[in-house]
Design an enzyme around this catalytic site. Structure first.
Site, short mmCIF file in Angstrom:
data_model
loop_
_atom_site.label_atom_id
_atom_site.label_comp_id
_atom_site.label_asym_id
_atom_site.label_seq_id
_atom_site.Cartn_x
_atom_site.Cartn_y
_atom_site.Cartn_z
CG HIS A 137 -2.39 0.76 0.92
ND1 HIS A 137 -1.86 2.12 1.35
CD2 HIS A 137 -3.43 0.79 0.68
CE1 HIS A 137 -2.59 3.02 0.70
NE2 HIS A 137 -4.17 2.15 0.58
N GLY B 156 2.73 23.14 9.81
CA GLY B 156 4.75 21.96 9.73
C GLY B 156 5.32 22.54 9.35
N PRO C 71 12.18 12.93 10.23
CG PRO C 71 13.70 12.68 12.02
CD PRO C 71 12.44 14.27 11.64
CB THR C 72 11.75 7.60 11.44
OG1 THR C 72 11.12 8.47 13.45
CG2 THR C 72 13.09 7.53 12.01
CB ALA C 73 6.52 10.11 12.06
N GLY C 74 7.47 10.90 9.02
CA GLY C 74 7.37 10.99 7.64
C GLY C 74 6.08 12.47 7.46
#
Length: 504
Positions: free
Chosen positions: A82, A164, A170-173
């Site tokens: 997905h 924002g 960096p990891t959660a997009g």
């Protein structure tokens, strides 16, 4: 449960580790929020959680879920069928009871701002909450997925988030938050592993490439089979059985057939009832023929006989009863609510049709406003009866109080404000219904005529209640005199406003 119910269906980019999903669900467990469903899909590597509850509690639950997902999910290591752009990929709010789509838009904006503030995750708004038309469709926002957005967010103005900084977590997009109607996530499996066929069928069925309205689609390889994965964004206008038959017909062109289908998350009962009616070809079918529906209606005291009459009959009998309430004020509010409902139906039946695509924004605004008015008028049915009861109590209390006249005056003013609000809403319905004539299907003009006639009846009935309360109000102070004069001026304006609106 609360009288304001909102559904939230956050999608998280984790469908293989139950411990991670458990932790996210646990973070969202707060008072006033109920878990309806959770669905993990290892091939898509995605989980869909369905929550329902009070609007304030659901907002906070969604925010906490996004925060926990940001802690536990690393998109740089994520792989799945997905498309995704965030650890918490999409967070939609859906109105259920006591709230409107506009309320859900406000919720989406609040939640989006909080996510950006608390977790430094950029947020995009979509569907009804979108700030620009280009962002109404999720696929436009998610194009390129996490990696593509990460590469362009700082340099491409079209990628600037609504909340924002112009840099992905960096990891959660990034996360998409929005408001929409109830959606059915519906997947059809084919008897072939050839995903190219599923992609061709998805292209044929989805609206963006010339297919069915209110259908989004993509093709994937899931559990060794080609899958046509779809979102049905308005099942009442494009029902699920029509979608299945379309996929089945397209599959036949490539020598394959559907072998099963699945629902991800929950599905409205009405969608299954419509599918049953279509496939079984039951004559004169309506939902009251379903045993459980009939039992629920009887147990709830809502049904004397079957059919549409079942819902309205108890209210009509209450009007006929030899009691003061409900009376003309409640009947006027009910008439106005029916008018708003009819006008909304006409607008909804034209919105999305090719002949009226140029009027999409006007129709959407009309539907949104009529939805608000309908809720206000439904509330006024009880509010009018309650305000009359307060007047009666004030008269009784006045016998034992030196301040009795002031108490009566206060109650009468409240009893005046309720039908005045009904009249103002009814006047607005007449205007909206009149404006819909040139931008909706002319075959539905009789429905608009009925809506305008009902709205005018609501206005006349409501203003009659206003007048009788004003006549009862003793003008013992300048404030009372000012109230009466200002109200009568407003009554005259409303009469003049609706006199300009022709029913035919």
């Amino acid at each position: 449960m609360s009288s304001t119910l909102v559904e939230c269906v956050p999608n998280f980019s984790e469908g293989r580790d139950p411990r991670t999903v458990d932790a996210i669900v646990e973070a969202m467990k707060i008072p006033g929020v109920y878990l309806l469903d959770r669905k993990m899909d290892s091939d898509h590597n995605r989980s869909v959680i369905t929550l329902i509850g009070d609007r304030d509690a659901v907002q906070e639950a969604a925010i906490r879920g996004v925060g926990k997902a940001a802690e536990l999910i690393d998109l740089t290591k994520h792989q799945g069928a997905h498309p995704r752009m965030g650890a918490a990929d999409v967070v939609p709010f859906i109105p259920i009871d006591g709230v409107t789509i506009e309320d859900c838009v406000a919720m989406a904006r609040h939640v989006g701002a909080e996510i950006a503030k608390r977790f430094q995750i950029p947020v995009y708004l979509y569907e009804a909450a979108a700030a620009t038309p280009e962002r109404q469709n999720l696929e436009n926002i998610r194009r390129g997925q996490f990696e593509g957005i990460r590469a362009e967010i700082a340099s491409n103005p079209a990628r600037k988030p609504d909340f924002g900084e112009c840099s992905v977590h960096p990891t959660a997009g990034a996360t998409v938050v929005g408001a929409r109607k109830a959606l059915i996530a519906y997947n059809v499996f084919l008897n072939t592993p050839d995903v190219a066929i599923a992609k061709k069928i998805a292209k044929a069925v989805r609206f963006s490439s010339g297919g069915l309205r209110f259908v989004k689609g993509a093709g994937f390889l899931v559990r060794g089979l080609a899958q046509v994965s779809m979102n049905l964004t308005d099942f009442e206008q494009t029902p699920i059985h029509r979608v299945f038959e379309f996929v089945k017909r397209e599959a036949g062109r490539y020598g394959v057939i559907p072998i099963s289908s699945e629902i991800v998350g929950l599905i409205p009962k009405k969608a299954l009832e419509e599918a049953a009616e279509w496939f079984l070809q039951v004559e004169n079918f309506d939902s009251s023929l379903i045993l459980e529906n009939r039992l629920a209606a009887i147990i709830g005291g809502k049904m004397a006989v079957g059919g549409l009459r079942a819902g309205v009959e108890p209210f009509i009998e209450q009007l006929a009863a030899p009691t003061a309430t409900p009376g003309g004020g409640s009947a006027a509010a009910a008439s106005g609510a029916m008018a708003a409902g009819l006008a909304s139906m006409v607008a909804s039946m034209s919105r999305g049709k090719k002949a009226y695509l140029q009027f999409e924004s006007e129709l959407s605004r009309a539907i949104a406003r009529l939805s608000q008015i309908r809720e206000e008028l439904k509330s006024a049915i009880d509010a009018d009866a309650e305000s009359f009861s307060l007047v009666m109590k004030a008269y009784k209390a006045a016998r034992d109080s030196s301040n009795g006249d002031r108490t009566i005056a206060s109650a009468l003013k409240e009893a005046t404000s309720v039908p005045l609000g009904v009249a103002e809403d009814a006047a607005e319905v007449t205007e909206i219904a009149s404006q819909l004539r040139p931008i909706t299907n002319p075959n539905m003009n009789s429905d608009l005529t009925t809506a305008i006639a009902l709205a005018k009846a609501a206005l006349q009935g409501a203003l009659a209640n206003v007048e009788i309360n004003l006549d009862s109000l003793k003008k013992d102070s300048p404030k009372d005199e000012d109230f009466v004069n200002a109200t009568r001026q407003r009554v005259a304006e409303l009469y003049a406003q609706t006199d300009r609106t022709r029913a035919f």
